[in-house]
Design a protein around this motif. Structure first.
Motif, PDB file in Angstrom:
ATOM      1  N   VAL A   1       0.875  -1.179   0.000  1.00 16.22           N
ATOM      2  CA  VAL A   1       0.000   0.000   0.000  1.00 16.22           C
ATOM      3  C   VAL A   1       0.905   1.220   0.000  1.00 16.22           C
ATOM      4  N   SER A   2       0.714   2.099  -0.997  1.00 14.76           N
ATOM      5  CA  SER A   2       1.498   3.324  -1.080  1.00 14.76           C
ATOM      6  C   SER A   2       0.579   4.520  -0.870  1.00 14.76           C
ATOM      7  N   VAL A   3       0.966   5.391   0.058  1.00  8.46           N
ATOM      8  CA  VAL A   3       0.179   6.596   0.329  1.00  8.46           C
ATOM      9  C   VAL A   3       1.006   7.809  -0.084  1.00  8.46           C
ATOM     10  N   GLY A   4       0.967   8.083  -1.399  1.00  4.56           N
ATOM     11  CA  GLY A   4       1.621   9.263  -1.949  1.00  4.56           C
ATOM     12  C   GLY A   4       0.530  10.165  -2.497  1.00  4.56           C
ATOM     13  N   THR A   5       0.821  10.857  -3.616  1.00  7.72           N
ATOM     14  CA  THR A   5      -0.244  11.646  -4.238  1.00  7.72           C
ATOM     15  C   THR A   5      -1.399  10.714  -4.576  1.00  7.72           C
ATOM     16  N   SER A   6      -1.074   9.581  -5.203  1.00  6.78           N
ATOM     17  CA  SER A   6      -2.087   8.543  -5.396  1.00  6.78           C
ATOM     18  C   SER A   6      -2.037   7.600  -4.203  1.00  6.78           C
ATOM     19  N   GLY A   7      -3.156   6.921  -3.973  1.00  7.20           N
ATOM     20  CA  GLY A   7      -3.162   5.804  -3.045  1.00  7.20           C
ATOM     21  C   GLY A   7      -3.189   4.540  -3.887  1.00  7.20           C
ATOM     22  N   THR A   8      -2.272   3.621  -3.614  1.00  2.00           N
ATOM     23  CA  THR A   8      -2.276   2.397  -4.418  1.00  2.00           C
ATOM     24  C   THR A   8      -2.206   1.182  -3.507  1.00  2.00           C
ATOM     25  N   VAL A   9      -2.855   0.110  -3.949  1.00  3.39           N
ATOM     26  CA  VAL A   9      -2.739  -1.172  -3.256  1.00  3.39           C
ATOM     27  C   VAL A   9      -2.531  -2.228  -4.330  1.00  3.39           C
ATOM     28  N   PHE A  10      -1.416  -2.932  -4.230  1.00  2.00           N
ATOM     29  CA  PHE A  10      -1.107  -3.890  -5.285  1.00  2.00           C
ATOM     30  C   PHE A  10      -0.417  -5.140  -4.761  1.00  2.00           C
ATOM     31  N   ALA A  11      -0.527  -6.179  -5.582  1.00  3.89           N
ATOM     32  CA  ALA A  11       0.114  -7.458  -5.272  1.00  3.89           C
ATOM     33  C   ALA A  11       1.084  -7.786  -6.394  1.00  3.89           C
ATOM     34  N   VAL A  12       1.926  -8.770  -6.165  1.00  4.89           N
ATOM     35  CA  VAL A  12       2.830  -9.257  -7.213  1.00  4.89           C
ATOM     36  C   VAL A  12       2.325 -10.635  -7.597  1.00  4.89           C
ATOM     37  N   ALA A  13       2.162 -10.875  -8.898  1.00  5.25           N
ATOM     38  CA  ALA A  13       1.585 -12.148  -9.336  1.00  5.25           C
ATOM     39  C   ALA A  13       2.433 -12.740 -10.459  1.00  5.25           C
TER      40      ALA A  13
END
Ligand SMILES: Nc1ncnc2c1ncn2[C@@H]1O[C@H](COP(=O)(O)OP(=O)(O)O)[C@@H](O)[C@H]1O
Ligand SMILES: O=C(CO)[C@@H](O)[C@H](O)COP(=O)(O)O
Length: 538
Positions: free
Chosen positions: A309-321
């Motif tokens: 989870v990255s809380v920068g200008t954008s908020g992102t939640v990601f996995a590696v697949a």
């Protein structure tokens, strides 16, 4: 010691880190600001890169460099290598109607199957459609469409506007990588190729991939530029670990970089001692570059089972697949990763700037925001901030606005409002985590990164919002670090396995009340916004 450098050309700033290629230990770093706004001329990024490199002590002793950047931004180039119009960024929502039109024409399921994405205003494909519909005078001028990191890498290799770059406007030398190509909406992570039919549908012009082999990169005759009206060139997609070429020793004009100044970087460059090229160690290899989230995954050494989870200008939640995926609902976008892997992701438009807006409203700084928020109980006395200050992308509510719910005489305290700001911002991301889990991506722990994670209350409240052990890596620029890892990979032929230090032990303190009351408040907002969208479109 062999040094490598990584760049994060993000929405709000440009960051440069220089690391030891062997150990990944940070040697020095620098940064510079980008202008505000959702439409930015790329020359600002070039100038900020120059300042950030100087701030990082220059690159004279660096052997390899790679550039990661904000994704999706539409950089239109004419046949002379000039930028046709300011870039529309990922957080510019003017192409929301174009996204809806593309879904009508192709179908969400079909779009997701072909590209991994269901169009929303952030994706490049909707921006080129917006230009087709709103700026017909620009459509014919466009000879290439690139992304922020593609354009910066091209400039670093010495290409650029005719007469203002050492190698001139060879558009066939443009490169990108799998991760950033996968955010365009006209490239397929599953097949590894452009979907030129979708590009033509969106922009009304044919397209083809750039032809130049990276190894062959070198001075190009100006006649290599495509004839006006020919196929639009899309950057050549490099594999993980591949090099884009070399930084041109004369391309980097230090603080004079940027075509706006009217200077000729081919003659000015060497005057600046902090410039990129021509260093004591000889040439600088340039890695493929990446989208910022994919670079962060590399910088963290994230593996299947990790959720970032990255809380920068954008908020992102990601996995590696390890396999390509697609979600016809559009909640999770099926991006490619920068490690030859895949990066299912959900992204919000409202993250760190929710906190700066709310801190400004309360007339306090971040430290006081944190102190106040930690004074309040989980659930903020029933106060909920639905943080759609900039509209929203996930869920797709481009016209929505932020709202405060649950205020009473008793609950309307500064502490509750400070906590509600952080809870609401993180709840926006917990929906993305739930969607990833529903699609079957394993989630064993959550790695929390991004500028706002410096805030102690964000760290604490994250462990209450997400029902996973929350791990906070030591403060650092993980996107730039991932770009540096790409540089080391291109240099040595092996993906580095740099250790990541943790700021604290994993924390779990799940408080379901926070998500439950947020979901109730959001239900109202979603209904209101959908009603607003249908009344403006009817
Ligand atoms: N202590 C803090 N509390 C809350 N937000 C913070 C804090 N420190 C920095 N930020 C915010 O973090 C953001 C920058 O984060 P960053 O990950 O560098 O963003 P980006 O990569 O999108 O430019 C800025 O909006 C800044 O206001
Ligand atoms: O749109 C996306 C990813 O899909 C954003 O993550 C951008 O890539 C901007 O990133 P930051 O500037 O917030 O790092």
């Amino acid at each position: 010691m062999t040094l490598v450098a990584g760049v994060d050309s993000s929405t709000q700033s440009c960051k440069v880190t220089v690391l030891d290629a062997q150990s990944g230990v940070l040697v020095r770093e620098g940064r510079a600001s980008h202008p505000d706004g959702t439409e930015v001329h790329p020359d600002h990024w070039w100038r900020a890169l120059s300042v950030a490199i100087d701030d990082a002590g220059g690159l004279a002793d660096v052997d390899a460099l790679s550039v990661a950047g904000q994704q999706h931004g539409m950089v239109l180039l004419d046949r002379d290598g000039n930028v046709v119009r300011p870039a529309l960024l990922w957080n510019d929502t003017r192409s929301a109607a174009a996204a809806a039109a593309l879904i009508d024409e192709v179908g969400a399921e079909e779009f997701a199957r072909r590209t991994g994405l269901v169009p929303v205003a952030s994706f490049t494909v909707t921006k080129v459609r917006w230009v087709r519909d709103n700026e017909p005078e620009n459509v014919a001028r466009v000879a290439a469409v690139a992304l922020p990191h593609d354009w910066l890498s091209w400039r670093l290799r010495g290409y650029g506007p005719a007469g203002a770059s050492p190698l001139g406007p060879d558009l066939d030398a443009l490169t990108t990588d799998r991760s950033d190509a996968s955010g365009t909406g006209y490239w397929s992570p599953a097949s590894g190729s452009y979907d030129v039919e979708l590009f033509r549908l969106a922009f009304g012009r044919d397209a083809r991939e750039a032809r130049q082999e990276p190894e062959a990169a070198g001075p190009a005759p100006v006649s290599a530029a495509p004839a006006a009206g020919g196929a639009v060139i899309l950057p050549r997609v490099l594999a993980a670990g591949e090099a884009a070429g070399r930084v041109h020793p004369l391309c980097f004009a230090g603080s004079n970089a940027g075509a706006d100044t009217g200077t000729d970087p081919s003659t000015d460059a060497v005057a600046d001692a902090g410039g990129a090229g021509g260093g004591e160690r000889g040439e600088i290899l340039l890695g493929a570059g990446a989208g910022d989230n994919a670079a962060a995954a590399l910088g963290l050494g994230a593996r299947p089972g990790d959720v970032v989870v990255s809380v920068g200008t954008s908020g992102t939640v990601f996995a590696v697949a390890s396999e390509a995926g697609h979600d016809p609902s559009g909640t999770v976008a099926g991006f490619a990763g920068a490690g030859g892997d895949y990066l299912p992701i959900a992204v919000t438009l409202n993250a760190a700037r929710v906190l700066s807006s709310m801190a400004a409203l309360l007339d306090i700084g971040f430290d006081e925001l944190s102190r106040l928020a930690l004074e309040a109980a989980p659930g903020a006395g029933g106060v909920v901030l639905v943080p759609y200050f900039e509209g929203e992308r996930t869920p797709n509510l481009p016209q929505a606005k932020a709202s405060l719910h649950g205020l009473s005489i008793a609950s309307a305290t500064r502490s509750n409002i400070a906590r509600a700001a952080i809870e609401g911002m993180l709840c926006g991301l917990s929906g993305g985590l739930a969607a990833l889990q529903a699609l079957g991506y394993p989630a064993g722990r959550l790695l929390l990164i991004g500028g706002a994670v410096q805030n102690p209350a964000v760290q604490k409240i994250a462990s209450q919002v997400f029902d996973l052990p929350v791990v906070v890596p030591s403060p650092g620029e993980y996107v730039a670090r991932g770009a540096a890892a790409q540089a080391a990979w291109a240099l040595t032929g092996a993906r580095p396995d740099w250790p990541v230090a943790l700021a604290a032990a994993p924390a779990s303190d799940f408080q379901p009340v926070i998500g439950e009351q947020y979901a109730r408040a959001c239900g109202h907002i979603a209904q209101d916004s959908r009603a607003a969208v249908s009344s403006t479109s009817s």
